[in-house]
Design an enzyme around this catalytic site. Structure first.
Site, PDB file in Angstrom:
ATOM      1  N   ASP A  70       0.431  -2.922 -12.693  1.00  0.00           N
ATOM      2  CA  ASP A  70      -0.196  -2.813 -11.369  1.00  0.00           C
ATOM      3  C   ASP A  70       0.048  -1.382 -10.887  1.00  0.00           C
ATOM      4  O   ASP A  70       1.154  -1.025 -10.518  1.00  0.00           O
ATOM      5  CB  ASP A  70       0.447  -3.831 -10.419  1.00  0.00           C
ATOM      6  CG  ASP A  70      -0.101  -3.721  -8.998  1.00  0.00           C
ATOM      7  OD1 ASP A  70      -0.946  -2.844  -8.738  1.00  0.00           O
ATOM      8  OD2 ASP A  70       0.320  -4.533  -8.139  1.00  0.00           O
ATOM      9  N   LYS A 112      -5.618   2.497  -1.821  1.00  0.00           N
ATOM     10  CA  LYS A 112      -4.435   3.342  -1.654  1.00  0.00           C
ATOM     11  C   LYS A 112      -4.778   4.783  -2.030  1.00  0.00           C
ATOM     12  O   LYS A 112      -4.551   5.696  -1.259  1.00  0.00           O
ATOM     13  CB  LYS A 112      -3.271   2.846  -2.512  1.00  0.00           C
ATOM     14  CG  LYS A 112      -3.010   1.342  -2.423  1.00  0.00           C
ATOM     15  CD  LYS A 112      -2.336   0.926  -1.133  1.00  0.00           C
ATOM     16  CE  LYS A 112      -2.416  -0.559  -0.842  1.00  0.00           C
ATOM     17  NZ  LYS A 112      -1.760  -1.434  -1.777  1.00  0.00           N
ATOM     18  N   TRP A 119       5.421  -6.457  -4.454  1.00  0.00           N
ATOM     19  CA  TRP A 119       4.166  -6.769  -5.155  1.00  0.00           C
ATOM     20  C   TRP A 119       4.425  -7.391  -6.515  1.00  0.00           C
ATOM     21  O   TRP A 119       3.756  -8.337  -6.922  1.00  0.00           O
ATOM     22  CB  TRP A 119       3.287  -5.525  -5.257  1.00  0.00           C
ATOM     23  CG  TRP A 119       2.795  -5.097  -3.909  1.00  0.00           C
ATOM     24  CD1 TRP A 119       3.118  -3.952  -3.245  1.00  0.00           C
ATOM     25  CD2 TRP A 119       1.907  -5.814  -3.031  1.00  0.00           C
ATOM     26  NE1 TRP A 119       2.493  -3.917  -2.020  1.00  0.00           N
ATOM     27  CE2 TRP A 119       1.746  -5.034  -1.865  1.00  0.00           C
ATOM     28  CE3 TRP A 119       1.238  -7.042  -3.129  1.00  0.00           C
ATOM     29  CZ2 TRP A 119       0.946  -5.449  -0.797  1.00  0.00           C
ATOM     30  CZ3 TRP A 119       0.431  -7.456  -2.067  1.00  0.00           C
ATOM     31  CH2 TRP A 119       0.293  -6.662  -0.913  1.00  0.00           C
TER      32      TRP A 119
HETATM   33  C1  LIG Z   1      -1.620  -2.977  -1.889  1.00  0.00           C
HETATM   34  C2  LIG Z   1      -1.078  -3.454  -3.163  1.00  0.00           C
HETATM   35  C3  LIG Z   1      -1.453  -4.689  -3.714  1.00  0.00           C
HETATM   36  C4  LIG Z   1      -2.401  -5.642  -3.023  1.00  0.00           C
HETATM   37  O1  LIG Z   1      -3.682  -5.126  -3.020  1.00  0.00           O
HETATM   38  P1  LIG Z   1      -4.914  -5.961  -2.450  1.00  0.00           P
HETATM   39  O2  LIG Z   1      -6.050  -5.075  -2.777  1.00  0.00           O
HETATM   40  O3  LIG Z   1      -4.684  -6.137  -0.986  1.00  0.00           O
HETATM   41  O4  LIG Z   1      -4.967  -7.252  -3.166  1.00  0.00           O
HETATM   42  C5  LIG Z   1      -0.937  -5.044  -4.935  1.00  0.00           C
HETATM   43  N1  LIG Z   1      -0.066  -4.247  -5.588  1.00  0.00           N
HETATM   44  C6  LIG Z   1       0.336  -3.058  -5.085  1.00  0.00           C
HETATM   45  C7  LIG Z   1       1.298  -2.218  -5.850  1.00  0.00           C
HETATM   46  C8  LIG Z   1      -0.166  -2.634  -3.860  1.00  0.00           C
HETATM   47  O5  LIG Z   1       0.222  -1.453  -3.360  1.00  0.00           O
END
Ligand SMILES: *Cc1c(COP(=O)(O)O)cnc(C)c1O
Length: 364
Positions: free
Chosen positions: A175, A199, A106
Site C-alpha cells: 500500500d 495523497k 492502515w
Molecule cells: C489514505 C490511505 C488509505 C485509505 O485510502 P482511501 O482512498 O480513503 O480508501 C489507505 N492506506 C494509506 C496508506 C492511506 O494513506
C-alpha cells in the site's frame, strides 16, 4: 506569507494540496477541453479525448516510476480501502496463509479485511510501541509458502516509513497510498502496488494498481467483475465508467512531475522539506518530540507532540491564524501532523519551522 489566490499552507493528510500550475491548467481547460467543446467531466469515457487522457496518464506514470513493460497499470475505484479486500479476495485462496506486516493504522485495517477472507499470519505489529517504527522486512522470518506479504510503505497516520524497497522471496503487496511518486522506487521488486490518488497524485476517486505478471497469473480466472483484476486489465480500467476527472487530474500531475525533474528531483525536495521540520523538532530542546523513531521517519507525514494537550490546541489554533492549515494530528495518535506531500512547497516547511521555533520560545 503571500500565497497565490489567497491559498493557505495546506498540511491536510488527504485529500491534500495539489500543484498550483496543475490547478491553473485544469481551470483553463474546465469549460472546453482542448477544443472538444466540453469539460472532461462531461465527455464519454469512450470518446477519443478521454482515450488519449487515460493512455497518456498511464504512459507518464510508467515513465515516472520506471514500471517494467510487462507490468500492468490500472486506474480503479473504491480507494485504497477496496484493495484491502480485493487483494485477499483474489490472492488468498482457502488453505493458504497471507503474511501481514503492520506498522500503523492502515496496515492494521488491511490485515482486518484479509482476516475476513482467510488465514493471516501477522509477522510484525508495532502496536506495543504505538506504531513508531518499521522493521527491516528481510530480517523477518517469512514462511516460504505464504500466499503474499502485505505492508504499507508509509503509514500516513503515524508518520512511519520503511524508506527502502523490499527484497523478498515471496510475492509482496504494498500500500503506497501516501508516498507513491515521492522518491524513485524499484517497481520490479514489488508484485502489487496500490495507491489512492488523493495523497500524492490528484483528487480522490482513482486508485492506481500496478501488477507484476506473476501476480496477475495468480489472480482467479473468474470472480465478481468489479473485483476481477484480469477483467480490469482486459478492459483497460474501463469495464465500467472510470473516475474520469480524477484520472485526468492525475495525468496533469504526472506531466507536471516529469516537467520538473521526475522522482529524483521530488526526492531531493522532499528530503529538504522533511529535514526542515525534523530539525525544528530535534532542535527544540525537547519542547517538540517526534512520534516516529529516527530511522523510520516519514518524508510525507511529520508527526510530533507538544508538552501538553493545552499547548497542542493552542499551537494548532495559532498556526491556523498564520495560514498553516490542517496541523492537528489524527484523533487516534493526538499531537500534530504536518503532511508535506510532493505538491507542498519548500517555503511552507521553512516558514512552519520558523513558527515552531517562535512558539516554543514563547511557551517553552
Ligand atoms: C489514505 C490511505 C488509505 C485509505 O485510502 P482511501 O482512498 O480513503 O480508501 C489507505 N492506506 C494509506 C496508506 C492511506 O494513506
Amino acid at each position: 506569507m503571500s500565497q497565490p489566490y489567497g491559498r493557505v499552507y495546506n498540511f491536510s493528510a488527504g485529500p491534500s494540496t495539489l500543484p498550483v500550475e496543475v490547478l491553473e491548467q485544469a481551470r483553463d481547460e474546465l469549460l472546453n477541453y482542448r477544443g472538444a467543446g466540453m469539460s472532461v467531466m462531461e465527455m464519454s469515457h469512450r470518446a477519443e479525448p478521454f482515450e488519449t487522457i487515460i493512455a497518456e496518464a498511464e504512459r507518464d506514470l510508467r515513465q515516472l516510476l520506471g514500471v517494467p513493460a510487462d507490468y500492468k497499470v490500472l486506474f480503479l475505484q473504491g480507494g485504497a480501502t477496496l484493495q484491502f479486500s480485493m487483494v485477499p479476495l483474489s490472492f488468498l485462496p482457502q488453505g493458504r496463509t497471507a503474511a501481514y506486516v503492520v506498522t500503523g493504522t492502515w496496515g492494521s485495517k488491511a490485515r482486518e479485511a484479509a482476516e475476513m477472507v482467510g488465514a493471516v499470519n501477522c509477522l510484525y505489529d508495532a502496536k506495543a510501541t504505538k506504531y513508531d517504527r518499521a522493521p527491516a522486512l528481510q530480517d523477518l522470518q517469512i514462511p516460504a509458502d505464504v500466499a503474499y506479504l502485505h505492508f504499507t510503505s508509509n503509514e500516513t497516520v503515524q508518520g512511519v516509513d520503511f524508506q527502502t524497497d523490499p527484497e523478498l522471496p515471496v510475492p509482496n503487496v504494498c500500500d503506497m497510498s501516501s508516498n507513491i511518486l515521492s522518491r524513485p522506487v524499484d517497481v520490479g521488486r514489488y508484485d502489487l502496488i496500490y495507491a489512492g490518488a488523493q495523497k500524492n497524485m490528484g483528487p480522490a476517486g482513482a486508485c492506481v494498481v500496478i501488477l507484476s505478471p506473476r501476480m496477475l497469473e495468480l489472480a482467479p480466472e473468474q470472480t465478481h467483475p468489479m473485483l476481477d483484476y484480469r477483467l480490469q486489465v482486459e478492459h483497460g480500467s474501463m469495464y465500467n465508467t472510470p473516475p474520469c476527472y480524477s484520472i485526468y487530474m492525475c495525468g496533469l500531475v504526472y506531466r507536471h512531475l516529469l516537467k520538473h525533474g521526475g522522482l529524483e528531483a521530488m526526492a531531493a525536495r522532499n528530503c529538504e522539506k522533511a529535514r526542515l521540520l525534523y530539525d525544528a523538532i530535534d532542535g527544540s530542546g525537547g519542547f517538540y518530540t517526534g512520534h516516529a523513531q529516527p530511522g523510520s521517519r516519514s518524508f510525507m507525514n511529520v508527526t510530533f507532540r507538544l508538552p501538553s494537550e493545552e499547548l497542542t490546541s493552542q499551537f494548532v489554533k495559532e498556526a491556523a491564524a498564520e495560514g498553516f492549515d490542517g496541523l492537528k494530528g489524527h484523533r487516534s495518535v493526538g499531537g500534530c501532523r504536518a503532511s508535506i506531500y510532493n505538491a507542498f512547497p519548500v517555503e511552507g516547511c521553512g516558514e512552519l519551522a520558523g513558527f515552531m521555533k517562535q512558539f516554543a520560545g514563547k511557551n517553552g
